[in-house]
Write a protein that holds these residues in place. Structure first.
Motif, PDB file in Angstrom:
ATOM      1  N   VAL A  10      16.409  15.648 -29.139  1.00  0.00           N
ATOM      2  CA  VAL A  10      17.371  14.630 -29.568  1.00  0.00           C
ATOM      3  C   VAL A  10      18.581  14.553 -28.647  1.00  0.00           C
ATOM      4  O   VAL A  10      19.621  14.011 -29.005  1.00  0.00           O
ATOM      5  CB  VAL A  10      17.808  14.856 -31.039  1.00  0.00           C
ATOM      6  N   GLY A  11      18.452  15.136 -27.448  1.00  0.00           N
ATOM      7  CA  GLY A  11      19.397  14.832 -26.388  1.00  0.00           C
ATOM      8  C   GLY A  11      20.559  15.766 -26.147  1.00  0.00           C
ATOM      9  O   GLY A  11      21.339  15.554 -25.213  1.00  0.00           O
ATOM     10  N   LYS A  12      20.701  16.812 -26.935  1.00  0.00           N
ATOM     11  CA  LYS A  12      21.897  17.653 -26.782  1.00  0.00           C
ATOM     12  C   LYS A  12      21.964  18.350 -25.427  1.00  0.00           C
ATOM     13  O   LYS A  12      23.017  18.323 -24.772  1.00  0.00           O
ATOM     14  CB  LYS A  12      21.987  18.674 -27.915  1.00  0.00           C
ATOM     15  N   PRO A  13      20.893  18.998 -24.932  1.00  0.00           N
ATOM     16  CA  PRO A  13      21.001  19.620 -23.609  1.00  0.00           C
ATOM     17  C   PRO A  13      21.307  18.620 -22.495  1.00  0.00           C
ATOM     18  O   PRO A  13      22.112  18.904 -21.603  1.00  0.00           O
ATOM     19  CB  PRO A  13      19.628  20.271 -23.421  1.00  0.00           C
ATOM     20  N   ALA A  14      20.664  17.464 -22.519  1.00  0.00           N
ATOM     21  CA  ALA A  14      20.898  16.462 -21.479  1.00  0.00           C
ATOM     22  C   ALA A  14      22.359  16.053 -21.431  1.00  0.00           C
ATOM     23  O   ALA A  14      22.957  15.936 -20.339  1.00  0.00           O
ATOM     24  CB  ALA A  14      20.018  15.238 -21.731  1.00  0.00           C
ATOM     25  N   LEU A  15      22.955  15.837 -22.587  1.00  0.00           N
ATOM     26  CA  LEU A  15      24.352  15.422 -22.625  1.00  0.00           C
ATOM     27  C   LEU A  15      25.281  16.555 -22.200  1.00  0.00           C
ATOM     28  O   LEU A  15      26.314  16.312 -21.563  1.00  0.00           O
ATOM     29  CB  LEU A  15      24.698  14.916 -24.022  1.00  0.00           C
ATOM     30  N   ARG A  16      24.929  17.768 -22.526  1.00  0.00           N
ATOM     31  CA  ARG A  16      25.753  18.905 -22.107  1.00  0.00           C
ATOM     32  C   ARG A  16      25.697  19.072 -20.590  1.00  0.00           C
ATOM     33  O   ARG A  16      26.720  19.348 -19.950  1.00  0.00           O
ATOM     34  CB  ARG A  16      25.279  20.175 -22.814  1.00  0.00           C
ATOM     35  N   ILE A  17      24.512  18.915 -20.015  1.00  0.00           N
ATOM     36  CA  ILE A  17      24.381  18.996 -18.561  1.00  0.00           C
ATOM     37  C   ILE A  17      25.236  17.931 -17.886  1.00  0.00           C
ATOM     38  O   ILE A  17      25.948  18.201 -16.906  1.00  0.00           O
ATOM     39  CB  ILE A  17      22.908  18.843 -18.155  1.00  0.00           C
TER      40      ILE A  17
ATOM     41  N   SER B 187      23.951  12.511 -13.453  1.00  0.00           N
ATOM     42  CA  SER B 187      23.323  11.599 -14.415  1.00  0.00           C
ATOM     43  C   SER B 187      22.005  12.227 -14.852  1.00  0.00           C
ATOM     44  O   SER B 187      21.349  12.935 -14.092  1.00  0.00           O
ATOM     45  CB  SER B 187      23.085  10.231 -13.792  1.00  0.00           C
ATOM     46  N   VAL B 188      21.633  11.976 -16.090  1.00  0.00           N
ATOM     47  CA  VAL B 188      20.458  12.625 -16.673  1.00  0.00           C
ATOM     48  C   VAL B 188      19.588  11.588 -17.356  1.00  0.00           C
ATOM     49  O   VAL B 188      20.097  10.699 -18.060  1.00  0.00           O
ATOM     50  CB  VAL B 188      20.857  13.715 -17.691  1.00  0.00           C
ATOM     51  N   VAL B 189      18.285  11.701 -17.149  1.00  0.00           N
ATOM     52  CA  VAL B 189      17.296  10.905 -17.872  1.00  0.00           C
ATOM     53  C   VAL B 189      16.437  11.879 -18.670  1.00  0.00           C
ATOM     54  O   VAL B 189      15.864  12.821 -18.098  1.00  0.00           O
ATOM     55  CB  VAL B 189      16.400  10.088 -16.928  1.00  0.00           C
ATOM     56  N   GLY B 190      16.364  11.668 -19.963  1.00  0.00           N
ATOM     57  CA  GLY B 190      15.520  12.498 -20.808  1.00  0.00           C
ATOM     58  C   GLY B 190      14.281  11.741 -21.241  1.00  0.00           C
ATOM     59  O   GLY B 190      14.360  10.542 -21.518  1.00  0.00           O
ATOM     60  N   VAL B 191      13.136  12.427 -21.275  1.00  0.00           N
ATOM     61  CA  VAL B 191      11.906  11.800 -21.757  1.00  0.00           C
ATOM     62  C   VAL B 191      11.328  12.630 -22.890  1.00  0.00           C
ATOM     63  O   VAL B 191      11.402  13.861 -22.884  1.00  0.00           O
ATOM     64  CB  VAL B 191      10.857  11.621 -20.635  1.00  0.00           C
ATOM     65  N   THR B 192      10.741  11.944 -23.848  1.00  0.00           N
ATOM     66  CA  THR B 192      10.082  12.588 -24.973  1.00  0.00           C
ATOM     67  C   THR B 192       8.975  11.680 -25.475  1.00  0.00           C
ATOM     68  O   THR B 192       9.063  10.451 -25.329  1.00  0.00           O
ATOM     69  CB  THR B 192      11.067  12.898 -26.117  1.00  0.00           C
ATOM     70  N   ILE B 193       7.946  12.289 -26.068  1.00  0.00           N
ATOM     71  CA  ILE B 193       6.847  11.488 -26.613  1.00  0.00           C
ATOM     72  C   ILE B 193       7.121  11.048 -28.048  1.00  0.00           C
ATOM     73  O   ILE B 193       6.297  10.350 -28.638  1.00  0.00           O
ATOM     74  CB  ILE B 193       5.490  12.236 -26.533  1.00  0.00           C
ATOM     75  N   ASN B 194       8.280  11.412 -28.599  1.00  0.00           N
ATOM     76  CA  ASN B 194       8.623  11.019 -29.957  1.00  0.00           C
ATOM     77  C   ASN B 194       9.637   9.877 -29.917  1.00  0.00           C
ATOM     78  O   ASN B 194      10.787  10.060 -29.500  1.00  0.00           O
ATOM     79  CB  ASN B 194       9.183  12.217 -30.732  1.00  0.00           C
TER      80      ASN B 194
ATOM     81  N   SER C 163      20.513   8.636 -20.222  1.00  0.00           N
ATOM     82  CA  SER C 163      19.604   7.711 -20.912  1.00  0.00           C
ATOM     83  C   SER C 163      18.334   8.451 -21.313  1.00  0.00           C
ATOM     84  O   SER C 163      18.037   9.537 -20.795  1.00  0.00           O
ATOM     85  CB  SER C 163      19.255   6.516 -20.004  1.00  0.00           C
ATOM     86  N   PHE C 164      17.597   7.833 -22.233  1.00  0.00           N
ATOM     87  CA  PHE C 164      16.403   8.475 -22.776  1.00  0.00           C
ATOM     88  C   PHE C 164      15.263   7.470 -22.826  1.00  0.00           C
ATOM     89  O   PHE C 164      15.479   6.286 -23.114  1.00  0.00           O
ATOM     90  CB  PHE C 164      16.698   9.040 -24.162  1.00  0.00           C
ATOM     91  N   ARG C 165      14.049   7.965 -22.545  1.00  0.00           N
ATOM     92  CA  ARG C 165      12.878   7.092 -22.508  1.00  0.00           C
ATOM     93  C   ARG C 165      11.722   7.721 -23.261  1.00  0.00           C
ATOM     94  O   ARG C 165      11.552   8.945 -23.273  1.00  0.00           O
ATOM     95  CB  ARG C 165      12.454   6.821 -21.061  1.00  0.00           C
ATOM     96  N   HIS C 166      10.938   6.853 -23.865  1.00  0.00           N
ATOM     97  CA  HIS C 166       9.699   7.270 -24.527  1.00  0.00           C
ATOM     98  C   HIS C 166       8.623   7.346 -23.458  1.00  0.00           C
ATOM     99  O   HIS C 166       8.174   6.329 -22.932  1.00  0.00           O
ATOM    100  CB  HIS C 166       9.334   6.253 -25.608  1.00  0.00           C
TER     101      HIS C 166
ATOM    102  N   ARG D  18      11.239   8.284 -32.234  1.00  0.00           N
ATOM    103  CA  ARG D  18      12.420   8.470 -33.081  1.00  0.00           C
ATOM    104  C   ARG D  18      13.456   9.349 -32.384  1.00  0.00           C
ATOM    105  O   ARG D  18      14.657   9.104 -32.482  1.00  0.00           O
ATOM    106  CB  ARG D  18      12.012   9.081 -34.420  1.00  0.00           C
ATOM    107  N   HIS D  19      13.007  10.352 -31.661  1.00  0.00           N
ATOM    108  CA  HIS D  19      13.942  11.208 -30.942  1.00  0.00           C
ATOM    109  C   HIS D  19      14.658  10.428 -29.837  1.00  0.00           C
ATOM    110  O   HIS D  19      15.829  10.704 -29.544  1.00  0.00           O
ATOM    111  CB  HIS D  19      13.221  12.421 -30.368  1.00  0.00           C
ATOM    112  N   VAL D  20      13.968   9.478 -29.219  1.00  0.00           N
ATOM    113  CA  VAL D  20      14.629   8.619 -28.233  1.00  0.00           C
ATOM    114  C   VAL D  20      15.782   7.864 -28.886  1.00  0.00           C
ATOM    115  O   VAL D  20      16.883   7.779 -28.337  1.00  0.00           O
ATOM    116  CB  VAL D  20      13.628   7.634 -27.596  1.00  0.00           C
TER     117      VAL D  20
END
Length: 288
Positions: free
Chosen positions: A77-84, A91-98, A119-122, A100-102
């Motif tokens: 749900v993005g906490k490590p990415a935002l902390r980094i 800048s950070v891009v997070g990806v997840t297969i869920n 930003s976050f991507r499915h 709802r988590h995006v």
């Protein structure tokens, strides 16, 4: 060549799994879906402090700063990415297969005023929707246990720039020194006729564990250079007792909100899990 013979669950099965497990983890553990790091038995750090500390340790190994791009594989749900992003200016891009988590991670980025930086991507980490050489660093915080390691490492090598760095944590069986992956299964989301990697019908494997000795070969096969392989089990062992205490502390609230019992969620995670315990590795590497 180093292979991983046990196949992980599909992206859809993992998404279903984390729909329930992720909700339970958020309630019982917080928004860092990874182990905590304690200096020793006398360390009184809270769960948030210990998990943020582990994030910071991995961040140091990324060696990034303003102008750099970081990819977070299995971003939760993005906490490590935002902390980094906050600590390094990258800048950070997070990806997840869920999916709802995006949504939850994107809402968090907006609330923290970092939507332009994070930003976050499915997306599936084993088939990344990014061009070659898109990132200066890649993070994988306990997410690689759900993936086919050779496949995702090849994708990491592809999307990294030359000299780009990888930092990850992996889980390992405590008493198995072989390089053969151990798998464990989920009872959730399985359909009659689902095939296990051995060809037998049954529930999907949600994770595979490998010994530390497998990592040099895995990285070499992916054309990555190993920089660090560190067993930090003694510092992460405090995770389990705190986690299970909180699972049952919040059980009634969780069951009211989600209509599923804590036991059902935990059963989905422990089927076939190693009975002799799980250790934790920190792995750092770079693309030559």
């Amino acid at each position: 060549m180093t292979s991983q013979s046990a196949a992980p669950a599909t992206a859809g099965q993992m998404s279903d799994y984390y729909s329930a497990m992720g909700a339970l983890l958020q309630m019982a553990w917080g928004d860092n879906f990874h182990f905590g790091y304690w200096d020793g038995p006398s360390d009184t750090a809270t769960i948030d402090e210990a998990t943020d500390r582990f994030t910071d340790m991995l961040t140091e190994r990324l060696r990034v700063g303003p102008g750099d791009r970081v990819l977070d594989l299995g971003c939760g749900v993005g906490k490590p990415a935002l902390r980094i992003a906050a600590r390094t200016g990258a800048s950070v891009v997070g990806v997840t297969i869920n999916a709802r988590h995006v949504e939850l991670a994107t809402e968090r980025a907006r609330a923290e005023g970092r939507a332009d930086q994070v930003s976050f991507r499915h997306a599936d980490a084993m088939d990344l929707p990014f061009e070659d050489g898109s990132f200066d660093a890649v993070l994988a915080f306990e997410s690689i246990i759900h993936m086919d390691r050779p496949t995702v490492l090849r994708e990491v090598e592809r999307v990294l720039v030359p000299g780009g760095r990888l930092a990850l944590t992996d889980l390992t069986p405590l008493t198995d020194e072989s390089n053969t992956p151990k798998s464990f299964r989920s009872l959730m989301g399985a359909s009659p006729g689902d095939e296990s990697p051995s060809g037998q019908g049954g529930d999907p494997d949600i994770a595979t564990l490998i010994s530390a000795g497998a990592w040099p070969g895995l990285l070499s096969d992916a054309s990555l250079t190993l920089d660090e392989l560190n067993d930090v089990t003694e510092h992460t062992q405090g995770t389990f007792i705190r986690l299970f205490e909180n699972f049952f502390k919040y059980r009634r609230e969780f069951e009211r909100e989600h209509g599923i019992t804590v036991e059902q969620v935990l059963d989905s995670a422990k089927s076939g899990a190693p009975t002799d315990g799980v250790g934790c590795l920190v792995v750092a590497a770079h693309k030559p």
